[in-house]
Motif scaffolding. Structure first.
Motif, short mmCIF file in Angstrom:
data_model
loop_
_atom_site.label_atom_id
_atom_site.label_comp_id
_atom_site.label_asym_id
_atom_site.label_seq_id
_atom_site.Cartn_x
_atom_site.Cartn_y
_atom_site.Cartn_z
N SER A 154 -6.58 5.29 5.18
CA SER A 154 -7.22 4.13 5.80
C SER A 154 -7.23 4.24 7.32
CB SER A 154 -6.51 2.83 5.40
OG SER A 154 -6.69 2.57 4.03
N LEU A 155 -6.23 4.92 7.86
CA LEU A 155 -6.15 5.12 9.31
C LEU A 155 -6.96 6.32 9.77
CD1 LEU A 155 -2.32 4.50 9.87
CD2 LEU A 155 -4.19 2.88 10.22
N GLY A 156 -7.59 7.01 8.81
CA GLY A 156 -8.39 8.18 9.16
C GLY A 156 -7.56 9.42 9.42
N ARG A 157 -6.37 9.46 8.85
CA ARG A 157 -5.46 10.59 9.03
C ARG A 157 -5.35 11.37 7.74
NH1 ARG A 157 -4.85 11.09 14.41
NH2 ARG A 157 -4.92 9.00 15.29
N ASN A 158 -4.64 12.51 7.79
CA ASN A 158 -4.44 13.27 6.56
C ASN A 158 -3.54 12.48 5.62
OD1 ASN A 158 -1.56 14.17 6.70
ND2 ASN A 158 -2.26 15.20 8.56
N ALA A 159 -3.58 12.82 4.35
CA ALA A 159 -2.90 12.03 3.31
C ALA A 159 -1.40 11.92 3.51
CB ALA A 159 -3.20 12.64 1.94
N ILE A 161 1.51 9.21 7.18
CA ILE A 161 2.49 8.12 7.21
C ILE A 161 3.80 8.58 6.61
CG2 ILE A 161 3.03 5.80 6.34
CD1 ILE A 161 1.05 5.84 8.71
N CYS A 162 3.74 9.35 5.55
CA CYS A 162 4.96 9.89 4.93
C CYS A 162 5.74 10.73 5.94
CB CYS A 162 4.61 10.72 3.70
SG CYS A 162 6.05 11.31 2.80
N GLU A 163 5.04 11.49 6.75
CA GLU A 163 5.66 12.33 7.78
C GLU A 163 6.41 11.46 8.80
OE1 GLU A 163 6.58 16.01 9.20
OE2 GLU A 163 5.48 15.64 7.35
N ILE A 164 5.84 10.34 9.17
CA ILE A 164 6.50 9.43 10.10
C ILE A 164 7.72 8.78 9.44
CG2 ILE A 164 6.26 7.26 11.40
CD1 ILE A 164 3.25 7.99 11.73
N GLU A 165 7.54 8.34 8.21
CA GLU A 165 8.60 7.61 7.51
C GLU A 165 9.80 8.49 7.16
OE1 GLU A 165 5.82 4.21 5.36
OE2 GLU A 165 6.75 5.75 4.13
N THR A 166 9.56 9.74 6.86
CA THR A 166 10.66 10.57 6.36
C THR A 166 11.16 11.64 7.33
OG1 THR A 166 9.12 12.10 5.28
CG2 THR A 166 9.96 10.26 3.95
N ASN A 167 10.30 12.14 8.19
CA ASN A 167 10.68 13.26 9.04
C ASN A 167 10.80 12.92 10.52
OD1 ASN A 167 10.77 14.91 6.79
ND2 ASN A 167 8.62 15.49 6.97
N GLY A 168 10.65 11.67 10.85
CA GLY A 168 10.85 11.29 12.24
C GLY A 168 9.71 11.62 13.17
N ALA A 169 8.55 11.99 12.62
CA ALA A 169 7.38 12.19 13.48
C ALA A 169 7.03 10.85 14.10
CB ALA A 169 6.21 12.74 12.66
N VAL A 181 0.85 -1.19 0.00
CA VAL A 181 0.00 0.00 0.00
C VAL A 181 0.89 1.24 0.00
CG1 VAL A 181 -1.97 -1.06 1.17
CG2 VAL A 181 -0.22 0.06 2.52
N THR A 182 0.38 2.31 -0.55
CA THR A 182 1.13 3.56 -0.55
C THR A 182 0.98 4.23 0.82
OG1 THR A 182 -0.71 4.93 -1.30
CG2 THR A 182 0.67 3.89 -3.02
N ALA A 183 1.87 5.16 1.10
CA ALA A 183 1.79 5.91 2.35
C ALA A 183 0.47 6.68 2.41
CB ALA A 183 2.98 6.85 2.48
N ARG A 184 0.07 7.21 1.28
CA ARG A 184 -1.20 7.97 1.21
C ARG A 184 -2.38 7.06 1.51
NH1 ARG A 184 -5.46 9.76 -1.85
NH2 ARG A 184 -5.77 12.01 -1.90
N GLU A 185 -2.42 5.89 0.87
CA GLU A 185 -3.52 4.94 1.10
C GLU A 185 -3.59 4.53 2.57
OE1 GLU A 185 -3.59 2.56 -3.20
OE2 GLU A 185 -2.19 1.93 -1.63
N MET A 186 -2.43 4.27 3.15
CA MET A 186 -2.40 3.86 4.55
C MET A 186 -2.87 4.99 5.45
SD MET A 186 0.71 2.13 6.66
CE MET A 186 0.56 1.79 8.40
N SER A 187 -2.39 6.20 5.19
CA SER A 187 -2.80 7.36 5.99
C SER A 187 -4.31 7.52 5.98
CB SER A 187 -2.16 8.64 5.45
OG SER A 187 -0.76 8.60 5.56
#
Length: 111
Positions: free
Chosen positions: A27-32, A35-43, A19-25
């Protein structure tokens, strides 16, 4: 596991789920970009969201942090099918895996 390693692990596990980061985000009810923010920026997600992430991936929190197991998402999917095999089929499959790993069976227990 530091923030960078956490993000890398999440990225790897998400890709195993295909799944893409956008799709996962979403699906979790979060902004698009969540997940990208967690994966790349250490959130870091909250503990509650972390449990939801693990549920989405089909793994346990232990699986997430057990970096010695490279593909827990794929293993969890495989286990769904393995549970349907009878003992003889499982033994055959075990032998195939042991052969693939170059292991030999020793003694009656053979584990």
């Amino acid at each position: 596991m530091n923030r960078k390693e956490f993000g890398e692990r999440l990225n790897n596990l998400r890709q195993q789920k295909d799944v893409t980061a956008r799709e996962m985000s979403l699906s979790l009810g979060r902004n698009a970009g969540y997940i990208c923010e967690i994966e790349t920026n250490g959130a870091m997600p909250s503990m509650g969201v972390f449990f939801i992430i693990c549920e989405f991936l089909g793994i346990t929190p232990k699986d997430f942090f057990d970096v010695e197991v490279e593909a827990p998402v794929l293993l969890a999917d495989l286990m769904k099918y393995l549970r349907r095999l009878n003992p003889k089929q499982i033994e055959h499959l075990k032998q195939i895996v042991m052969d693939m790993l170059g292991l030999s069976q020793i003694g009656p227990d053979r584990r």
